[in-house]
Design a protein around this motif. Structure first.
Motif, mmCIF file in Angstrom:
data_model
loop_
_atom_site.group_PDB
_atom_site.id
_atom_site.type_symbol
_atom_site.label_atom_id
_atom_site.label_comp_id
_atom_site.label_asym_id
_atom_site.label_seq_id
_atom_site.Cartn_x
_atom_site.Cartn_y
_atom_site.Cartn_z
ATOM 1 N N PHE A 24 85.783 33.283 -84.712
ATOM 2 C CA PHE A 24 85.222 34.378 -85.498
ATOM 3 C C PHE A 24 85.996 35.647 -85.153
ATOM 4 C CE2 PHE A 24 82.027 31.218 -84.900
ATOM 5 C CZ PHE A 24 81.233 31.225 -86.031
ATOM 6 N N ILE A 25 86.548 36.310 -86.174
ATOM 7 C CA ILE A 25 87.305 37.546 -85.970
ATOM 8 C C ILE A 25 86.672 38.632 -86.822
ATOM 9 C CG2 ILE A 25 89.525 38.708 -86.241
ATOM 10 C CD1 ILE A 25 90.878 35.993 -85.887
ATOM 11 N N CYS A 26 86.396 39.764 -86.188
ATOM 12 C CA CYS A 26 85.894 40.924 -86.922
ATOM 13 C C CYS A 26 87.104 41.731 -87.373
ATOM 14 C CB CYS A 26 84.979 41.775 -86.049
ATOM 15 S SG CYS A 26 84.442 43.291 -86.899
ATOM 16 N N ARG A 27 87.244 41.894 -88.675
ATOM 17 C CA ARG A 27 88.371 42.647 -89.227
ATOM 18 C C ARG A 27 88.172 44.157 -89.056
ATOM 19 N NH1 ARG A 27 92.092 39.346 -88.541
ATOM 20 N NH2 ARG A 27 91.810 37.375 -89.614
ATOM 21 N N SER A 28 86.983 44.592 -88.676
ATOM 22 C CA SER A 28 86.732 46.023 -88.462
ATOM 23 C C SER A 28 87.107 46.463 -87.054
ATOM 24 C CB SER A 28 85.267 46.361 -88.733
ATOM 25 O OG SER A 28 84.960 46.128 -90.083
#
Length: 174
Positions: A24-28
């Motif tokens: 899971f990667i948060c683009r923010s």
């Protein structure tokens, strides 16, 4: 992959990307979380020509056959986890050297809407000190001794355990 993660746990952004069903990667904010495989145990308790199955008393697969075992705790070996689970589920004391490793199998465990990928380590115990069990009724409604020739694989709760029992039976026939 089923998930209930809709927001970044770090910045609360909705801009989360799921890669390969486990990253899971948060683009923010750039936070990364890996939902890696969990380790679990399953134990074949054998007495003569029979295997002990537990009957699940909770979801997933409530009412279906299972093998004693469960998730391995952090800092435990697979053998320690198997021994602890036997004590918790059946009040059965088994020394670690009596656990004989058989094989491992991948599994998918859906719990409360979240899909957990596990690697189930299977062990065998041939000679039991006692055939009396004190069941952990939250998890197990009863136990069943089933003759190896009478095992119906379709009654077993999880694909991994069906595969383990199937391969175990095939090895007994050699």
């Amino acid at each position: 992959m089923k998930t209930k993660f809709h927001f970044c746990p770090s910045c609360r952004s909705i801009h989360i990307e799921i890669i390969a069903n486990h990253q899971f990667i948060c683009r923010s904010c750039g936070m990364e979380y890996f939902h890696n495989v969990a380790s679990a145990t399953a134990v074949i308790l054998r007495h003569q020509d029979q295997i002990l199955f537990t009957v699940r008393n909770r979801e997933p697969h409530k009412g279906m056959l299972d093998l004693p075992g469960g998730f391995i705790d952090p800092n435990e070996t697979a053998e320690e986890g198997a021994s602890r689970e036997l004590k918790e589920e059946l009040n059965l004391e088994v020394d670690l050297e009596r656990l004989h490793y058989l094989m491992s199998q991948p599994n998918t465990y859906l719990y409360k809407g979240i899909e957990y990928k596990t690697c189930d380590f299977a062990f065998e115990v041939l000679q039991l000190n006692s055939l009396q069990f004190d069941l952990e009724l939250d998890e197990i409604s009863s136990v069943k001794w089933v003759k190896i020739d009478d095992i119906n694989l379709d009654e077993i709760a999880f694909d991994s355990l069906r595969n383990i029992v199937k391969k175990y039976i095939e090895n007994q026939l050699k």
